[in-house]
Structure formats: C-alpha cells, structure tokens
Scaffold this active site. Structure first.
Site, PDB file in Angstrom:
ATOM      1  N   HIS A   1      60.049  29.307  33.924  1.00  0.00           N
ATOM      2  CA  HIS A   1      59.009  28.302  33.728  1.00  0.00           C
ATOM      3  C   HIS A   1      58.752  27.489  34.995  1.00  0.00           C
ATOM      4  O   HIS A   1      59.649  27.228  35.787  1.00  0.00           O
ATOM      5  CB  HIS A   1      59.379  27.330  32.593  1.00  0.00           C
ATOM      6  CG  HIS A   1      60.841  27.230  32.322  1.00  0.00           C
ATOM      7  ND1 HIS A   1      61.405  27.556  31.120  1.00  0.00           N
ATOM      8  CD2 HIS A   1      61.874  26.882  33.119  1.00  0.00           C
ATOM      9  CE1 HIS A   1      62.720  27.396  31.181  1.00  0.00           C
ATOM     10  NE2 HIS A   1      63.022  26.983  32.385  1.00  0.00           N
TER      11      HIS A   1
ATOM     12  N   GLY B   1       4.991  51.094  22.738  1.00  0.00           N
ATOM     13  CA  GLY B   1       3.884  51.994  22.440  1.00  0.00           C
ATOM     14  C   GLY B   1       4.280  52.971  21.349  1.00  0.00           C
ATOM     15  O   GLY B   1       5.420  53.428  21.294  1.00  0.00           O
TER      16      GLY B   1
ATOM     17  N   ASN C   1      15.345  44.329  29.678  1.00  0.00           N
ATOM     18  CA  ASN C   1      14.346  43.508  30.356  1.00  0.00           C
ATOM     19  C   ASN C   1      14.702  42.032  30.332  1.00  0.00           C
ATOM     20  O   ASN C   1      14.112  41.245  31.063  1.00  0.00           O
ATOM     21  CB  ASN C   1      12.974  43.707  29.712  1.00  0.00           C
ATOM     22  CG  ASN C   1      12.415  45.091  29.981  1.00  0.00           C
ATOM     23  OD1 ASN C   1      12.175  45.456  31.125  1.00  0.00           O
ATOM     24  ND2 ASN C   1      12.224  45.875  28.928  1.00  0.00           N
TER      25      ASN C   1
ATOM     26  N   ALA D   1      12.583  50.359  40.749  1.00  0.00           N
ATOM     27  CA  ALA D   1      11.852  49.480  41.664  1.00  0.00           C
ATOM     28  C   ALA D   1      11.394  48.178  41.025  1.00  0.00           C
ATOM     29  O   ALA D   1      10.901  47.290  41.715  1.00  0.00           O
ATOM     30  CB  ALA D   1      10.637  50.222  42.223  1.00  0.00           C
TER      31      ALA D   1
ATOM     32  N   ALA E   1      63.534  26.046  36.726  1.00  0.00           N
ATOM     33  CA  ALA E   1      62.235  25.404  36.515  1.00  0.00           C
ATOM     34  C   ALA E   1      61.849  24.570  37.726  1.00  0.00           C
ATOM     35  O   ALA E   1      62.675  23.870  38.304  1.00  0.00           O
ATOM     36  CB  ALA E   1      62.299  24.526  35.272  1.00  0.00           C
TER      37      ALA E   1
ATOM     38  N   ASN F   1      55.538  28.595  51.403  1.00  0.00           N
ATOM     39  CA  ASN F   1      55.305  29.744  52.290  1.00  0.00           C
ATOM     40  C   ASN F   1      54.291  29.487  53.393  1.00  0.00           C
ATOM     41  O   ASN F   1      54.132  30.321  54.283  1.00  0.00           O
ATOM     42  CB  ASN F   1      54.843  30.945  51.455  1.00  0.00           C
ATOM     43  CG  ASN F   1      53.598  30.643  50.639  1.00  0.00           C
ATOM     44  OD1 ASN F   1      53.382  29.507  50.222  1.00  0.00           O
ATOM     45  ND2 ASN F   1      52.779  31.647  50.397  1.00  0.00           N
ATOM     46  N   TYR F   2      53.599  28.363  53.380  1.00  0.00           N
ATOM     47  CA  TYR F   2      52.483  28.141  54.309  1.00  0.00           C
ATOM     48  C   TYR F   2      52.740  26.888  55.132  1.00  0.00           C
ATOM     49  O   TYR F   2      52.975  25.806  54.585  1.00  0.00           O
ATOM     50  CB  TYR F   2      51.190  28.003  53.508  1.00  0.00           C
ATOM     51  CG  TYR F   2      49.940  27.870  54.338  1.00  0.00           C
ATOM     52  CD1 TYR F   2      49.641  28.771  55.354  1.00  0.00           C
ATOM     53  CD2 TYR F   2      49.034  26.837  54.088  1.00  0.00           C
ATOM     54  CE1 TYR F   2      48.486  28.649  56.098  1.00  0.00           C
ATOM     55  CE2 TYR F   2      47.872  26.711  54.821  1.00  0.00           C
ATOM     56  CZ  TYR F   2      47.600  27.616  55.830  1.00  0.00           C
ATOM     57  OH  TYR F   2      46.441  27.497  56.570  1.00  0.00           O
TER      58      TYR F   2
ATOM     59  N   GLU G   1      -0.586  51.965  23.003  1.00  0.00           N
ATOM     60  CA  GLU G   1       0.057  50.681  23.261  1.00  0.00           C
ATOM     61  C   GLU G   1      -0.155  49.752  22.071  1.00  0.00           C
ATOM     62  O   GLU G   1      -1.191  49.784  21.410  1.00  0.00           O
ATOM     63  CB  GLU G   1      -0.510  50.044  24.529  1.00  0.00           C
ATOM     64  CG  GLU G   1      -0.180  50.804  25.800  1.00  0.00           C
ATOM     65  CD  GLU G   1       1.313  50.956  26.032  1.00  0.00           C
ATOM     66  OE1 GLU G   1       2.063  49.994  25.744  1.00  0.00           O
ATOM     67  OE2 GLU G   1       1.742  52.034  26.477  1.00  0.00           O
TER      68      GLU G   1
END
Length: 453
Positions: A359, A138, A223, A9, A376, A382-383, A152
């Site tokens: 390459h 501690g 921590n 927590a 090369a 593709n788009y 402590e």
C-alpha cells in the site's frame, strides 16, 4: 481480378469536429481502416482511396497499407469523388468495387456478393438493406433483383416513402463505370454529382442493375456522433460475442470495453466496467476486476488485476496481482507471486518473485529482489531535477514504512531500512540502516505550552 475504390473525402460537418470524419476512432482505430481491411480481405489488384477534406491526415493514417491515393479538391458529391480515381484506373478493365470510408460494418462476404453479380453479367450491383425506420434514405424501386431506380426521400410520394428498402452505399461496376460517370449531372438543389444517378444511366445503356440485399446492421453509416456511438456498439457486441464463444467469462458484458487488438485466452474472467485497450494480452485463468483499465499490458496465466487498477505497458507474470487502486506505468514488470496493493505506483521497475508492496508506495526506475517487503509510504526518489536514477534493492530486504530511497542507491540482500528513514547512501548486505533524528521526550512540555501545567 478487381479494383476497389474507397471514398473518404467528405467533410463530415455534422460531426462538429476538426478531425476528418473517417479518422474518428472506433474501438481504438480510425473508422476508415475498417473499410480498408474489408477491402483488403478480397485481395484487390488495385486499391484506391479518394481523399479530400483533411486529406493530409487521412494519408498519414494510410501509411503502410498498399493503397493509391486520389484527391478530390472540391467536395462535389460521391460521383464526382469516384471520378477522381479515373486517372489511376483509366486502363483497368474492371470490375470495380466502390465503398464509403464512413460505412465501417461492411463484411468481405457482402462485398464478394456484389462483385459476383457483376462477374455474372450485371453492369452494376448495389447493396440494399431493409430498415425499420428508413427516414433520410433514398428508397429502392425494383422488380425481383432488377433495380428500377433510387428515389430520394424528399422527392418520394407517400407510397414510395412506405418502402423500407434503402440504398446502403456500396456498389460493384463493370468496365463501363468511368464512361457512365461522365454522364452524371448535378441538376439538384445541392449542385452535386451523386452515385445513385448511375442506376438510370446504366439502364439507359441497356446494362442490368441488380440489388443485393444485405444485413441492415452492415448498412449503418456514420454522419453524427450518435451514429458513431451506435456503430461502435455494434462492433463491441460482435467482439464480446466472439470472445465469449472462445471461453471468456464476461460478467455484465454490456459494460465491458475491449478493442480488436486485444488477445484473450479461455477461462479469463472480466468483471463489469473492465477496459482493455491496445496490444493487451491476457492469459488463461486471469482475472480483471471491476473498472480496471489495461492498455498494452500482458497478464500471464493466473495473474490478477483487481478493481480500479490502471496498467499501461506493464507485464504481470503467473500468480502476480495488482490492486485494488494500483497504477502500473510503462516498463512495470511483476514477476511470479508479486503483489502490488492499493495506491501503489510502479514505473519502469522490475519486481522479482514474491515481492510485496501492499500500500501507498512509489517504485520508479527500480529493481527489487526476490522476497523483499516494501512498507507503506515507501518512495524511490528517482529524479534529481535533471535526470532519472536507479534504485536497487536486494533479496529478502525489508524497507520500513515512510522511507525514502534517494537514487542512485543500493540496498543489499537481507538489509533492513528503519521506518521513516531517508536513505542517501548504499546499505550493505544484512545491515540495518536508520536515517532519522533520534526521538526526544520533553517531560511536561505540552502541559506547560498549553497553560495547563
């Protein structure tokens, strides 16, 4: 039979992060899951995680695990956090294990030792460790196994500060736990309720409090970012040692990063700077070159990934190789003896046996037939701005340098594409496709243009 409570927590202000402390990753998975997996290894009857700061995100990370969740609405200390589990465990007779979500190095073996002390009659058992530098912890006062108190550091006189045995933050308790928690007071500068105060309460009720001295490494908590790095270093050293013990060769192992989810076979060679992440699986005799990055990638026996190659979600079959400086994106499949060279990118494409792309090429959403050569500078376009389309190239084809194949398009078996072509239509089997302007030589033009004619 026992119950296990993990305290998760805390806010972790020293981490200086919006992410809850227990969710900071260690070798690719949240810190909390290390504590959780150690707990599950002992098969508890009940497993409760107490959450607080950023609790919604913590609960998401716990999805799929057999845990119950208790909430600490206000962060009022570790004893207060543990008390929030009472509603879930009120009728449970004990014993109880209690660990911290920010102490990820604890082993099931150590936790079992704590539990054993309570089963043998102690009321409370706590894990201790002897540290070379106990500053900030501690100190434990004890006679033999019996713990007399926890002092402590700020309250400790010089002779107590000289003690190097510290409280490592893991505990086992008998069924008196929740009654004892209600006796904890917040009479301290922070006005918080602390678990070490239970030592005095248990002793006041005539119940034995015993110490179990563990390995100092296991006591390391997190921590700060520096402590996070230190703990991750411990986990890495353990993991490297484990794999080298199973026959993996690591050259300069201290430079190699890998995650617990990675699987390696004997006679794998990892060169300096290699990074292995996710569900990567590497077969016998494979080689991963310097500074290569593999994530969720499979290398079957004999495959090689050369220096500075990045592979994500790729699959290399026996004898395939990629790199140096290649990029394999998700869905890249290189069959036997395929070679993808420097500055070649492959995405969602199947390259059949013996394909060579040496390459400077892009193969996206493509299938390339057996024995085909990719020159090369070849690009599969593709788009179209809205959708992705597939390029199909047949067996033993030859795609000349600096060609663009505009998908959807198919190049047949044994076809040739002339260098510099832009292919927008299918190429039949065995054909030569040339799609470029015919060269013209204008005699004397350059000299006249430059005024030297």
């Amino acid at each position: 039979m026992h119950a296990h409570v993990i305290l998760a927590a805390g806010q972790g202000t020293r981490m200086r992060s919006r992410l809850p402390k227990v969710l900071h990753p260690l070798l690719g998975k949240p810190m909390l899951l290390y504590a959780l997996e150690a707990a599950l290894a002992l098969k508890p009857e009940r497993l409760v995680v107490v959450v607080g700061h950023g609790g919604e995100k913590v609960v998401e990370a716990l999805e799929g695990y057999p845990v119950e969740v208790a909430w600490q609405k206000e962060q009022l200390g570790t004893a207060h956090a543990l008390l929030q589990a009472e509603g879930l465990l009120r009728d449970f007779p004990g014993p109880f294990l209690v660990t911290q979500g920010d102490t990820p190095l604890l082993s099931p073996r150590t936790l079992e030792a704590l539990l054993r002390r309570v089963r043998e009659g102690a009321g409370m058992a706590l894990l201790t460790a002897e540290l070379p530098d106990p500053t900030g912890y501690g100190r434990i006062l004890r006679e033999g196994e019996e713990v007399l108190g926890n002092v402590e550091e700020k309250d400790a006189p010089p002779e107590v500060r000289a003690i190097r045995e510290v409280n490592a933050g893991a505990y086992a308790f008998d069924g008196f736990l929740f009654q004892a928690l209600k006796e904890v007071r917040n009479e301290n500068a922070a006005r918080e309720y602390y678990l070490p105060d239970l030592i005095a309460i248990y002793r006041a009720h005539g119940r034995r409090v015993l110490a179990v001295r563990g390995v100092a490494e296991e006591a390391l908590g997190v921590n700060t970012r520096e402590e996070l790095a230190r703990v991750e270093g411990v986990l890495l050293r353990r993991l490297r040692a484990e794999w080298m013990g199973k026959g993996v060769r690591m050259i300069l192992p201290e430079t190699i990063y890998l995650e617990p989810s990675v699987e390696l076979a004997p006679d794998v060679t990892l060169w300096p700077g290699a990074v292995l992440k996710g569900k990567t699986r590497i077969g016998e005799g494979c080689e991963v070159g310097p500074y290569a990055v593999l994530e969720d990638t499979v290398l079957e026996p004999g495959a090689k990934v050369l220096a500075h190659t990045v592979a994500q979600g790729a699959h290399l079959h026996p004898g395939a190789s990629a790199g140096p400086f290649a990029r394999l994106r998700p869905g890249a499949v290189l069959m036997e003896e395929v070679h993808v060279g420097n500055f070649v990118e492959v995405k969602n494409s199947l390259l059949h046996k013996g394909v060579k792309a040496g390459h400077l090429a892009y193969l996206g959403d493509a299938e390339v037939g057996e024995g085909t050569n990719i020159g090369a500078g070849v690009i599969t376009a593709n788009y179209d701005g809205k959708r992705k389309h597939k390029t199909e190239i047949g067996k033993k084809a030859f795609i000349g340098s600096n060609s663009v194949l505009v998908a959807p398009v198919r190049v047949g078996d044994r076809a040739l594409v002339g260098a510099g072509s832009v292919i927008t239509q299918d190429v039949p089997e065995g054909a030569l496709a040339v799609a470029r302007e015919r060269q013209k030589n204008l005699e004397g033009y350059a000299l006249r243009k430059l005024g030297e004619g």
